[in-house]
Design a protein around this motif. Structure first.
Motif, mmCIF file in Angstrom:
data_model
loop_
_atom_site.group_PDB
_atom_site.id
_atom_site.type_symbol
_atom_site.label_atom_id
_atom_site.label_comp_id
_atom_site.label_asym_id
_atom_site.label_seq_id
_atom_site.Cartn_x
_atom_site.Cartn_y
_atom_site.Cartn_z
ATOM 1 N N GLY A 12 0.809 -1.216 0.000
ATOM 2 C CA GLY A 12 0.000 0.000 0.000
ATOM 3 C C GLY A 12 0.840 1.263 0.000
ATOM 4 O O GLY A 12 0.332 2.352 -0.046
ATOM 5 N N GLN A 71 -2.409 -4.706 4.490
ATOM 6 C CA GLN A 71 -2.506 -4.006 3.194
ATOM 7 C C GLN A 71 -2.461 -5.002 2.038
ATOM 8 O O GLN A 71 -3.230 -4.907 1.091
ATOM 9 C CB GLN A 71 -1.340 -3.015 3.054
ATOM 10 N N ASN A 171 -3.622 6.732 -1.908
ATOM 11 C CA ASN A 171 -3.927 5.384 -1.395
ATOM 12 C C ASN A 171 -4.644 5.474 -0.060
ATOM 13 O O ASN A 171 -4.386 6.383 0.727
ATOM 14 C CB ASN A 171 -2.632 4.602 -1.168
ATOM 15 N N CYS A 172 -5.478 4.497 0.212
ATOM 16 C CA CYS A 172 -6.110 4.329 1.532
ATOM 17 C C CYS A 172 -6.230 2.831 1.778
ATOM 18 O O CYS A 172 -6.408 2.068 0.833
ATOM 19 C CB CYS A 172 -7.517 4.918 1.561
ATOM 20 N N PRO A 173 -6.181 2.382 3.039
ATOM 21 C CA PRO A 173 -6.346 0.948 3.300
ATOM 22 C C PRO A 173 -7.740 0.457 2.906
ATOM 23 O O PRO A 173 -7.900 -0.639 2.385
ATOM 24 C CB PRO A 173 -6.149 0.833 4.814
ATOM 25 N N SER A 222 -0.577 5.846 4.603
ATOM 26 C CA SER A 222 -0.188 4.850 3.596
ATOM 27 C C SER A 222 1.281 4.988 3.245
ATOM 28 O O SER A 222 1.871 4.086 2.656
ATOM 29 C CB SER A 222 -1.022 5.015 2.317
ATOM 30 N N ASN A 250 -6.743 5.523 9.321
ATOM 31 C CA ASN A 250 -6.092 4.257 9.696
ATOM 32 C C ASN A 250 -6.498 3.776 11.088
ATOM 33 O O ASN A 250 -6.532 2.578 11.336
ATOM 34 C CB ASN A 250 -4.577 4.391 9.617
ATOM 35 N N ARG A 257 -1.481 0.005 11.877
ATOM 36 C CA ARG A 257 -0.511 0.932 11.286
ATOM 37 C C ARG A 257 0.155 1.811 12.353
ATOM 38 O O ARG A 257 1.279 2.293 12.175
ATOM 39 C CB ARG A 257 -1.223 1.818 10.241
#
Ligand code: SF4
Length: 415
Positions: A12, A71, A171-173, A222, A250, A257
């Motif tokens: 990620g 991720q 990006n994002c989880p 991320s 997160n 994370r």
């Protein structure tokens, strides 16, 4: 569903951004052993249960608690989703038809919070595509907050006098179905390249009126610790930058994370504010509690920005329970946002009165600390406008005219 195409993705983390050295060549600090930290009292901890593991019950703790593993193992295809829950025909059709518009991405941790049998589960509604996303209204907007219009350089939105929004990644989880930035989040072609980050930093350095930087995305967590350390160090070196805020979900979607190394790194850059985005009490697990504890123990001030979503949290009792849990986690409820006019999220929008009713049910009935401010982030760049009598110019039926801090009027039309 096609595999989510993330360029040079390292769990990620966009490879280009994962590089970038430490600011001062220091050796990496030794990890702080969080086992040694004072523990919250038992009757607080007992209110937070570990999230379930669902189909990942056999995964060793070491992997489950590794954010890179979370991720890598994201649910991004329909056949993976079918293994986690009983997908309805409507969800199946939506997963296929929304794929081109906005990818699906759900960490195992967040996916395991979903009720496998109930399509109205609040976690499921926020992360699994539904057919409502294909209902595009005439009032829907590609860029509902006009963030691109107020960009002096790519990657910076400068709307308010003394603060800017700084985009660091797309990006994002988890790709939240109600995301206001679906136009670029999850789209790797719109990711912030190193050059863009440099130009953004140069813009902030040149503009002495900027004292507050909101580091956003996508989700800046991320990025790797080293990359974030580099960006924060560069910002701290700008004399007129006083504070920055990390905008991250997160804590909700990938609490693993928030490692000891990560919070140790943040301590070098204080004052650091963290704004997160819990929408439902079901998201307040033992894992989320632990992430918030690490941040708070490291000296970060944490606020929550809830988005009002039909079927998820448009109920005063749900918001009250959420805010009470957040306070136990040392997270201050900060804003409730009226759902904005982003394309394909009208099924989540409530009347503005729903937010007013929630605030009325909180104010006086519970601690003032549990009462956030209800705002409309006004279309066309009006900014955040409190839904208070002094800012409501007129209200007729579904049409609200609101006045922002600069005296300009903006219209918000309910679905
Ligand atoms: S974490 Fe934020 S930016 Fe990312 S998809 Fe969710 S709402 Fe959008």
């Amino acid at each position: 569903m096609a595999n989510l195409p993330v360029m040079g993705d390292v769990g990620g983390v966009t490879e280009e951004l994962a590089g970038g050295g430490r600011t001062n060549g220091e050796a990496k600090a030794p990890a702080v052993r969080h086992e040694d930290a004072p523990r919250p009292v038992a009757n607080v901890l007992s209110r937070f249960k570990p999230g379930p593991r669902s189909i990942w019950a056999g995964v060793p703790d070491a992997l489950w608690n590794d954010w890179h593993w979370q991720q890598r193992e994201r649910v991004i295809r329909l056949e993976q989703l079918e293994r986690v829950l009983r997908v309805t025909p409507e969800e199946r059709e939506a997963a296929v038809k929304t794929e081109a518009e906005f990818h699906m991405g759900i960490t195992p941790y967040y996916a395991a919070l979903m009720d496998p049998e109930d399509p109205t589960c609040p976690i499921r509604l926020q992360s699994v595509p539904t057919m409502g996303e294909l209902n595009i209204l005439a009032s829907d907007l590609e860029d509902p907050l006009a963030e691109e219009r107020d960009m002096p350089v790519p990657g910076i939105t400068h709307r308010y006098p003394d603060r800017v929004l700084f985009y660091t990644t797309h990006n994002c989880p988890v790709y939240c179905r109600h995301c206001t930035r679906k136009r670029k989040v999850s789209d790797p072609t719109s990711a912030a390249a190193k050059r863009q980050i440099e130009e953004s930093l140069a813009y902030i350095a040149q503009h002495t009126e900027i004292r507050d930087v909101v580091i956003s995305g996508g989700d800046p967590l991320s990025l790797s610790d080293d990359r974030l350390d580099h960006i924060l160090g560069r910002l701290r070196a700008i004399p007129h930058v006083e504070i920055f805020r990390l905008g991250t979900r997160n804590l909700v979607t990938l609490p693993q994370r928030v490692t000891d190394d990560f919070v140790y790194m943040l301590r070098r850059h204080h004052p650091v504010y963290v704004n997160t985005h819990f929408n439902h009490p079901k998201e307040c697990t033992a894992e989320a509690f632990e992430a918030a504890r690490r941040l708070a123990d490291a000296g970060c001030v944490i606020g929550n920005q809830m988005v009002l979503l039909k079927g998820v949290n448009d109920d005063p009792a749900v918001v009250k329970e959420l805010n009470h849990k957040l306070l136990l986690m040392r997270i201050r409820p900060y804003y409730i946002y009226q759902c904005d006019l982003a394309r394909g999220i009208s099924h989540f929008r409530t009347p503005v009165e729903a937010g007013i009713r929630i605030i009325e049910a909180l104010r006086g009935h519970t601690s003032g600390l549990a009462v956030p401010q209800f705002v409309v982030d006004a279309p066309n760049g009006g900014g955040k406008i409190p839904v208070n009598p002094e800012y409501v110019v007129s209200h007729e039926g579904k049409r609200w005219v609101l006045r922002n801090f600069a005296g300009k009027q903006f219209e918000y039309v309910e679905p």
